[in-house]
Design a protein around this motif. Structure first.
Motif, PDB file in Angstrom:
ATOM      1  N   ASP A  29      -6.768   2.638  -5.995  1.00  0.00           N
ATOM      2  CA  ASP A  29      -5.410   3.022  -6.408  1.00  0.00           C
ATOM      3  C   ASP A  29      -5.027   4.420  -5.932  1.00  0.00           C
ATOM      4  O   ASP A  29      -3.837   4.737  -5.850  1.00  0.00           O
ATOM      5  CB  ASP A  29      -5.279   2.956  -7.930  1.00  0.00           C
ATOM      6  CG  ASP A  29      -5.283   1.527  -8.452  1.00  0.00           C
ATOM      7  OD1 ASP A  29      -5.109   0.595  -7.636  1.00  0.00           O
ATOM      8  OD2 ASP A  29      -5.466   1.345  -9.671  1.00  0.00           O
ATOM      9  N   ASP A  30      -6.032   5.257  -5.618  1.00  0.00           N
ATOM     10  CA  ASP A  30      -5.727   6.624  -5.192  1.00  0.00           C
ATOM     11  C   ASP A  30      -5.782   6.795  -3.675  1.00  0.00           C
ATOM     12  O   ASP A  30      -5.801   7.926  -3.167  1.00  0.00           O
ATOM     13  CB  ASP A  30      -6.671   7.627  -5.869  1.00  0.00           C
ATOM     14  CG  ASP A  30      -8.142   7.404  -5.507  1.00  0.00           C
ATOM     15  OD1 ASP A  30      -8.448   6.435  -4.771  1.00  0.00           O
ATOM     16  OD2 ASP A  30      -8.986   8.200  -5.963  1.00  0.00           O
ATOM     17  N   ASP A  33      -3.164   9.113  -2.053  1.00  0.00           N
ATOM     18  CA  ASP A  33      -2.903  10.404  -2.696  1.00  0.00           C
ATOM     19  C   ASP A  33      -2.624  11.511  -1.680  1.00  0.00           C
ATOM     20  O   ASP A  33      -1.781  12.387  -1.913  1.00  0.00           O
ATOM     21  CB  ASP A  33      -4.069  10.809  -3.593  1.00  0.00           C
ATOM     22  CG  ASP A  33      -4.071  10.070  -4.928  1.00  0.00           C
ATOM     23  OD1 ASP A  33      -3.176   9.216  -5.136  1.00  0.00           O
ATOM     24  OD2 ASP A  33      -4.966  10.341  -5.754  1.00  0.00           O
ATOM     25  N   ARG A 139       5.688   7.416  -5.341  1.00  0.00           N
ATOM     26  CA  ARG A 139       4.668   6.379  -5.398  1.00  0.00           C
ATOM     27  C   ARG A 139       4.959   5.211  -6.321  1.00  0.00           C
ATOM     28  O   ARG A 139       4.305   4.166  -6.211  1.00  0.00           O
ATOM     29  CB  ARG A 139       3.312   6.986  -5.744  1.00  0.00           C
ATOM     30  CG  ARG A 139       3.100   7.396  -7.190  1.00  0.00           C
ATOM     31  CD  ARG A 139       1.623   7.772  -7.393  1.00  0.00           C
ATOM     32  NE  ARG A 139       0.759   6.688  -6.969  1.00  0.00           N
ATOM     33  CZ  ARG A 139      -0.387   6.859  -6.288  1.00  0.00           C
ATOM     34  NH1 ARG A 139      -0.809   8.067  -5.973  1.00  0.00           N
ATOM     35  NH2 ARG A 139      -1.113   5.813  -5.951  1.00  0.00           N
ATOM     36  N   TRP A 140       5.921   5.312  -7.246  1.00  0.00           N
ATOM     37  CA  TRP A 140       6.022   4.267  -8.264  1.00  0.00           C
ATOM     38  C   TRP A 140       6.355   2.911  -7.660  1.00  0.00           C
ATOM     39  O   TRP A 140       5.847   1.870  -8.117  1.00  0.00           O
ATOM     40  CB  TRP A 140       7.005   4.657  -9.361  1.00  0.00           C
ATOM     41  CG  TRP A 140       8.469   4.587  -9.002  1.00  0.00           C
ATOM     42  CD1 TRP A 140       9.240   5.592  -8.522  1.00  0.00           C
ATOM     43  CD2 TRP A 140       9.329   3.444  -9.119  1.00  0.00           C
ATOM     44  NE1 TRP A 140      10.533   5.155  -8.307  1.00  0.00           N
ATOM     45  CE2 TRP A 140      10.617   3.850  -8.674  1.00  0.00           C
ATOM     46  CE3 TRP A 140       9.143   2.130  -9.550  1.00  0.00           C
ATOM     47  CZ2 TRP A 140      11.700   2.972  -8.634  1.00  0.00           C
ATOM     48  CZ3 TRP A 140      10.237   1.262  -9.525  1.00  0.00           C
ATOM     49  CH2 TRP A 140      11.494   1.682  -9.073  1.00  0.00           C
ATOM     50  N   ASP A 143       3.196   1.502  -6.084  1.00  0.00           N
ATOM     51  CA  ASP A 143       2.289   1.008  -7.127  1.00  0.00           C
ATOM     52  C   ASP A 143       2.771  -0.319  -7.695  1.00  0.00           C
ATOM     53  O   ASP A 143       1.966  -1.221  -7.978  1.00  0.00           O
ATOM     54  CB  ASP A 143       2.161   2.039  -8.253  1.00  0.00           C
ATOM     55  CG  ASP A 143       1.378   3.270  -7.839  1.00  0.00           C
ATOM     56  OD1 ASP A 143       0.613   3.188  -6.861  1.00  0.00           O
ATOM     57  OD2 ASP A 143       1.550   4.314  -8.488  1.00  0.00           O
ATOM     58  N   ARG A 146       2.059  -3.024  -5.194  1.00  0.00           N
ATOM     59  CA  ARG A 146       0.602  -3.267  -5.189  1.00  0.00           C
ATOM     60  C   ARG A 146       0.217  -4.139  -6.383  1.00  0.00           C
ATOM     61  O   ARG A 146      -0.587  -5.073  -6.247  1.00  0.00           O
ATOM     62  CB  ARG A 146      -0.126  -1.928  -5.235  1.00  0.00           C
ATOM     63  CG  ARG A 146      -1.653  -2.008  -5.271  1.00  0.00           C
ATOM     64  CD  ARG A 146      -2.224  -0.586  -5.191  1.00  0.00           C
ATOM     65  NE  ARG A 146      -3.645  -0.552  -5.430  1.00  0.00           N
ATOM     66  CZ  ARG A 146      -4.578  -0.761  -4.513  1.00  0.00           C
ATOM     67  NH1 ARG A 146      -4.218  -1.083  -3.282  1.00  0.00           N
ATOM     68  NH2 ARG A 146      -5.868  -0.676  -4.794  1.00  0.00           N
ATOM     69  N   GLU A 147       0.794  -3.863  -7.522  1.00  0.00           N
ATOM     70  CA  GLU A 147       0.554  -4.688  -8.710  1.00  0.00           C
ATOM     71  C   GLU A 147       1.067  -6.102  -8.495  1.00  0.00           C
ATOM     72  O   GLU A 147       0.414  -7.083  -8.900  1.00  0.00           O
ATOM     73  CB  GLU A 147       1.235  -4.059  -9.926  1.00  0.00           C
ATOM     74  CG  GLU A 147       1.017  -4.828 -11.217  1.00  0.00           C
ATOM     75  CD  GLU A 147       1.779  -4.241 -12.385  1.00  0.00           C
ATOM     76  OE1 GLU A 147       1.793  -4.892 -13.454  1.00  0.00           O
ATOM     77  OE2 GLU A 147       2.355  -3.154 -12.244  1.00  0.00           O
TER      78      GLU A 147
END
Length: 318
Positions: A29-30, A33, A139-140, A143, A146-147
């Motif tokens: 998940d990172d 970054d 990033r939201w 993310d 990705r979910e």
């Protein structure tokens, strides 16, 4: 509804090696970054550079300063005339720290009018969010997609969005992957802003041009997603179909031929746009397209046209 359009160099190597695998649910998940941190740095560079552009606008008192090019057009604050120099200057901004912006912006003021240097200060109206809030903003969406990809792999039909509403996992992924990809990559390598209907594939569709258009549909922006999720409906476009959408695509290997094609067909393309919008702005739009292509050529990137990546009236700038 009007269109806030933009013209983008797209780093396909970064897309294919880093961002698309992340969207597909691979790795940790990172894993992005470092890219998020770079996007935050560039947001602060962009804010400072834009402040200088607005400061010059104020010094000119609305006359003899082309805000549609220097403020709400090119990325950062660039005043050079040659597209190659424009592209090189954008790269310098992209690689700058916030502390280096002032000297770079002053060099652009000197190109425009050396006498202005002693009269211009950056216009610092407005503030940027804190770094952590900027990072969340970048990033939201990544993310969330990705979910969505992880849910599709697990056979789950829905996920919850940021408001807590239940949405289709497959629909979230297929309907937003291209836009989110381009939007995020634009935080690392910016595009050019325009308004209206002057995106190149729309102009080409209505003009009589010489030579075949080097554009293709934008399937390459899906990368490996189509093969990893073959049961999903992946829709690609040849042109911008609506607001908040990605349009025509040109591969890195076609950038030079696209620049040549635009130069060869500048008159018929401009004539179409002027008929649509009843104002002779399309030649400037073609200039912006060529400058974006110059940056794509310099960086080995692809090119796409888009709508609503940037919305200047809402403060979303390049």
């Amino acid at each position: 509804m009007g269109y806030d359009i933009s013209f983008h160099p797209v780093d396909m190597r970064l897309a294919e090696e880093r961002v698309i695998p992340f969207l597909a649910g691979h790795g940790r998940d990172d894993d992005l970054d470092d890219l998020i941190a770079d996007a935050v740095r560039q947001a602060k560079v962009r804010f400072r550079a834009n402040a200088w552009g607005l400061g010059v606008r104020k010094a000119y008192d609305g006359s003899d300063f082309d805000t549609s090019l220097y403020v709400w057009g090119r990325p950062f604050f660039v005043t050079a005339d040659d597209p190659t120099i424009v592209a090189e200057t954008v790269v310098r901004y992209c690689n700058s720290t916030v502390g280096e912006v002032d000297d770079l912006a002053r060099s652009q003021i000197a190109l425009l009018d050396p006498a202005l240097l002693k009269h211009v200060e950056p216009d610092l109206n407005g503030t940027l969010p804190a770094d952590e809030h900027l990072a969340v903003g970048f990033r939201w969406k990544l993310d969330l997609l990705r979910e969505a990809a992880s849910a599709v792999r697990a056979g789950l039909p829905t996920i919850r969005n940021g408001d807590g509403d239940e949405i289709s996992a497959a629909g979230a992924l297929t309907g937003n992957a291209q836009f989110c990809l381009v939007e995020f990559l634009a935080a690392l390598l910016p595009g050019w802003i325009e308004r209206g209907k002057a995106w190149p594939t729309a102009l080409a569709e209505h003009a009589t041009t010489d030579g075949g258009s080097p554009f293709s549909d934008n399937t390459p922006l899906f990368g490996s997603l189509c093969t990893e999720f073959p049961s999903l409906n992946w829709e690609s476009n040849w042109t911008i179909p609506a607001n908040y959408a990605i349009g025509g695509y040109a591969a890195p290997s076609n950038i030079r031929s696209l620049r040549n094609w635009l130069s060869l067909n500048a008159e018929p393309l401009a004539a179409v746009g002027d008929q649509w919008d009843d104002r002779p702005y399309v030649r400037k739009a073609l200039r912006k397209i060529d400058e974006a292509l110059a940056l794509a050529e310099l960086t080995g990137s692809a090119f796409v046209e888009a709508a609503e990546i940037y919305i200047p009236m809402q403060g979303t700038m390049n």
